[in-house]
Design a protein around this motif. Structure first.
Motif, PDB file in Angstrom:
ATOM      1  N   GLN A  80       0.831  -1.207   0.000  1.00  9.33           N
ATOM      2  CA  GLN A  80       0.000   0.000   0.000  1.00  9.33           C
ATOM      3  C   GLN A  80       0.864   1.255   0.000  1.00  9.33           C
ATOM      4  N   HIS A  81       1.967   1.210   0.731  1.00 10.73           N
ATOM      5  CA  HIS A  81       2.835   2.384   0.819  1.00 10.73           C
ATOM      6  C   HIS A  81       3.476   2.735  -0.523  1.00 10.73           C
ATOM      7  N   VAL A  82       3.584   1.765  -1.430  1.00 15.64           N
ATOM      8  CA  VAL A  82       4.102   2.062  -2.772  1.00 15.64           C
ATOM      9  C   VAL A  82       3.191   3.081  -3.448  1.00 15.64           C
ATOM     10  N   HIS A  83       1.887   2.883  -3.297  1.00 11.39           N
ATOM     11  CA  HIS A  83       0.914   3.805  -3.908  1.00 11.39           C
ATOM     12  C   HIS A  83       1.008   5.213  -3.335  1.00 11.39           C
ATOM     13  N   TRP A  84       1.478   5.303  -2.118  1.00  7.36           N
ATOM     14  CA  TRP A  84       1.593   6.616  -1.480  1.00  7.36           C
ATOM     15  C   TRP A  84       2.940   7.265  -1.756  1.00  7.36           C
ATOM     16  N   GLY A  85       3.834   6.554  -2.440  1.00  4.99           N
ATOM     17  CA  GLY A  85       5.111   7.134  -2.831  1.00  4.99           C
ATOM     18  C   GLY A  85       6.283   6.806  -1.926  1.00  4.99           C
ATOM     19  N   ALA A  86       6.111   5.864  -1.009  1.00  4.64           N
ATOM     20  CA  ALA A  86       7.214   5.491  -0.113  1.00  4.64           C
ATOM     21  C   ALA A  86       8.292   4.731  -0.878  1.00  4.64           C
ATOM     22  N   ARG A  87       9.528   5.036  -0.548  1.00  5.14           N
ATOM     23  CA  ARG A  87      10.691   4.374  -1.141  1.00  5.14           C
ATOM     24  C   ARG A  87      11.384   3.554  -0.056  1.00  5.14           C
ATOM     25  N   PRO A  88      12.167   2.548  -0.430  1.00  7.67           N
ATOM     26  CA  PRO A  88      12.830   1.716   0.592  1.00  7.67           C
ATOM     27  C   PRO A  88      13.629   2.525   1.613  1.00  7.67           C
ATOM     28  N   GLU A  89      14.332   3.547   1.160  1.00  8.55           N
ATOM     29  CA  GLU A  89      15.142   4.337   2.090  1.00  8.55           C
ATOM     30  C   GLU A  89      14.285   5.139   3.070  1.00  8.55           C
ATOM     31  N   ASP A  90      13.029   5.374   2.726  1.00  8.22           N
ATOM     32  CA  ASP A  90      12.137   6.097   3.636  1.00  8.22           C
ATOM     33  C   ASP A  90      11.839   5.276   4.891  1.00  8.22           C
ATOM     34  N   TYR A  91      11.890   3.968   4.761  1.00  2.53           N
ATOM     35  CA  TYR A  91      11.640   3.107   5.919  1.00  2.53           C
ATOM     36  C   TYR A  91      12.745   3.249   6.956  1.00  2.53           C
ATOM     37  N   VAL A  92      13.976   3.415   6.496  1.00  3.76           N
ATOM     38  CA  VAL A  92      15.089   3.626   7.414  1.00  3.76           C
ATOM     39  C   VAL A  92      14.914   4.967   8.120  1.00  3.76           C
ATOM     40  N   THR A  93      14.537   5.976   7.372  1.00  3.44           N
ATOM     41  CA  THR A  93      14.284   7.298   7.964  1.00  3.44           C
ATOM     42  C   THR A  93      13.158   7.206   8.990  1.00  3.44           C
ATOM     43  N   ALA A  94      12.106   6.476   8.649  1.00  2.00           N
ATOM     44  CA  ALA A  94      10.981   6.315   9.584  1.00  2.00           C
ATOM     45  C   ALA A  94      11.417   5.573  10.842  1.00  2.00           C
ATOM     46  N   ARG A  95      12.248   4.529  10.665  1.00  2.00           N
ATOM     47  CA  ARG A  95      12.738   3.787  11.840  1.00  2.00           C
ATOM     48  C   ARG A  95      13.518   4.714  12.756  1.00  2.00           C
ATOM     49  N   GLU A  96      14.427   5.489  12.189  1.00  2.00           N
ATOM     50  CA  GLU A  96      15.240   6.385  13.008  1.00  2.00           C
ATOM     51  C   GLU A  96      14.383   7.472  13.657  1.00  2.00           C
ATOM     52  N   SER A  97      13.365   7.929  12.949  1.00  3.49           N
ATOM     53  CA  SER A  97      12.461   8.946  13.495  1.00  3.49           C
ATOM     54  C   SER A  97      11.635   8.393  14.646  1.00  3.49           C
ATOM     55  N   LEU A  98      11.195   7.156  14.521  1.00  4.41           N
ATOM     56  CA  LEU A  98      10.428   6.544  15.608  1.00  4.41           C
ATOM     57  C   LEU A  98      11.309   6.341  16.831  1.00  4.41           C
ATOM     58  N   ILE A  99      12.529   5.887  16.616  1.00  5.14           N
ATOM     59  CA  ILE A  99      13.448   5.727  17.746  1.00  5.14           C
ATOM     60  C   ILE A  99      13.702   7.078  18.407  1.00  5.14           C
ATOM     61  N   ALA A 100      13.923   8.114  17.617  1.00  4.53           N
ATOM     62  CA  ALA A 100      14.149   9.449  18.182  1.00  4.53           C
ATOM     63  C   ALA A 100      12.929   9.929  18.962  1.00  4.53           C
ATOM     64  N   ALA A 101      11.731   9.652  18.444  1.00  4.26           N
ATOM     65  CA  ALA A 101      10.502  10.070  19.134  1.00  4.26           C
ATOM     66  C   ALA A 101      10.362   9.363  20.470  1.00  4.26           C
ATOM     67  N   ILE A 102      10.577   8.061  20.467  1.00  4.13           N
ATOM     68  CA  ILE A 102      10.455   7.302  21.725  1.00  4.13           C
ATOM     69  C   ILE A 102      11.517   7.750  22.715  1.00  4.13           C
ATOM     70  N   ARG A 103      12.746   7.921  22.230  1.00  3.92           N
ATOM     71  CA  ARG A 103      13.842   8.384  23.093  1.00  3.92           C
ATOM     72  C   ARG A 103      13.480   9.716  23.746  1.00  3.92           C
ATOM     73  N   SER A 104      12.924  10.639  22.960  1.00  2.00           N
ATOM     74  CA  SER A 104      12.625  11.973  23.483  1.00  2.00           C
ATOM     75  C   SER A 104      11.506  11.960  24.522  1.00  2.00           C
ATOM     76  N   LEU A 105      10.647  10.949  24.467  1.00  2.00           N
ATOM     77  CA  LEU A 105       9.523  10.875  25.410  1.00  2.00           C
ATOM     78  C   LEU A 105       9.798   9.956  26.597  1.00  2.00           C
ATOM     79  N   SER A 106      10.892   9.242  26.534  1.00  2.00           N
ATOM     80  CA  SER A 106      11.197   8.237  27.551  1.00  2.00           C
ATOM     81  C   SER A 106      12.036   8.815  28.675  1.00  2.00           C
ATOM     82  N   SER A 107      11.645   8.506  29.898  1.00  2.00           N
ATOM     83  CA  SER A 107      12.407   8.990  31.046  1.00  2.00           C
ATOM     84  C   SER A 107      13.501   8.005  31.461  1.00  2.00           C
ATOM     85  N   ASP A 108      13.443   6.786  30.927  1.00  2.00           N
ATOM     86  CA  ASP A 108      14.425   5.775  31.341  1.00  2.00           C
ATOM     87  C   ASP A 108      15.125   5.128  30.137  1.00  2.00           C
TER      88      ASP A 108
END
Length: 150
Positions: free
Chosen positions: A80-108
């Motif tokens: 489905q993400h192909v139809h929305w224009g996602a590229r393989p390298e975007d998944y790596v960016t999304a992974r790093e962004s999710l890790i950064a988001a969780i890190r920023s909200l995590s107290s431990d």
């Protein structure tokens, strides 16, 4: 993932996902900061998408013990993400962004928790990329078949 890794990710997730839309909002903020070109792939109002994102992430976290059970659904999502224009390298960016988001909200947050999150998110991303690749290959085969018929 190891049982200890699963336990750490689930505990970390519970601590950052208690407030609705907070994690999703932070994820999209991190994503669009890291890759402003991706903003055009998303609707102006992210409210509905944030809810879908959080529900999908919650489902995956709940099922970390058996991610293989989600493999086909994740492949379909990748197609489905192909139809929305996602590229393989975007998944790596999304992974790093999710890790950064969780890190920023995590107290431990620790290096160990980050390693386990990276493994967990990669287990989600790989079947999505596979699904996108299969979809792309099928489209290529259809085009090739059309060319033979002409």
């Amino acid at each position: 993932m190891t049982p200890e890794g699963i336990r750490l990710v689930k505990a970390s997730y519970a601590s950052v996902a208690a407030e609705p839309r907070r994690l999703a909002s932070r994820f999209y903020q991190e994503l669009f900061t890291a890759a402003p070109n991706l903003r055009r792939l998303f609707p102006d109002d992210l409210t509905s998408l944030q809810g879908h994102f959080e529900a999908a992430l919650a489902l995956v976290v709940r099922n970390l013990d058996d991610v293989d059970a989600l493999r086909e659904s994740l492949r379909d999502l990748g197609a489905q993400h192909v139809h929305w224009g996602a590229r393989p390298e975007d998944y790596v960016t999304a992974r790093e962004s999710l890790i950064a988001a969780i890190r920023s909200l995590s107290s431990d947050w620790t290096a160990a928790i980050e390693r386990h999150w990276r493994v967990a998110i990669t287990a989600i991303v790989v079947p999505m990329i596979e699904g996108a690749a299969v979809h792309t290959a099928l489209v290529a085969e259809q085009l090739a078949d059309e060319a033979v018929l002409d």
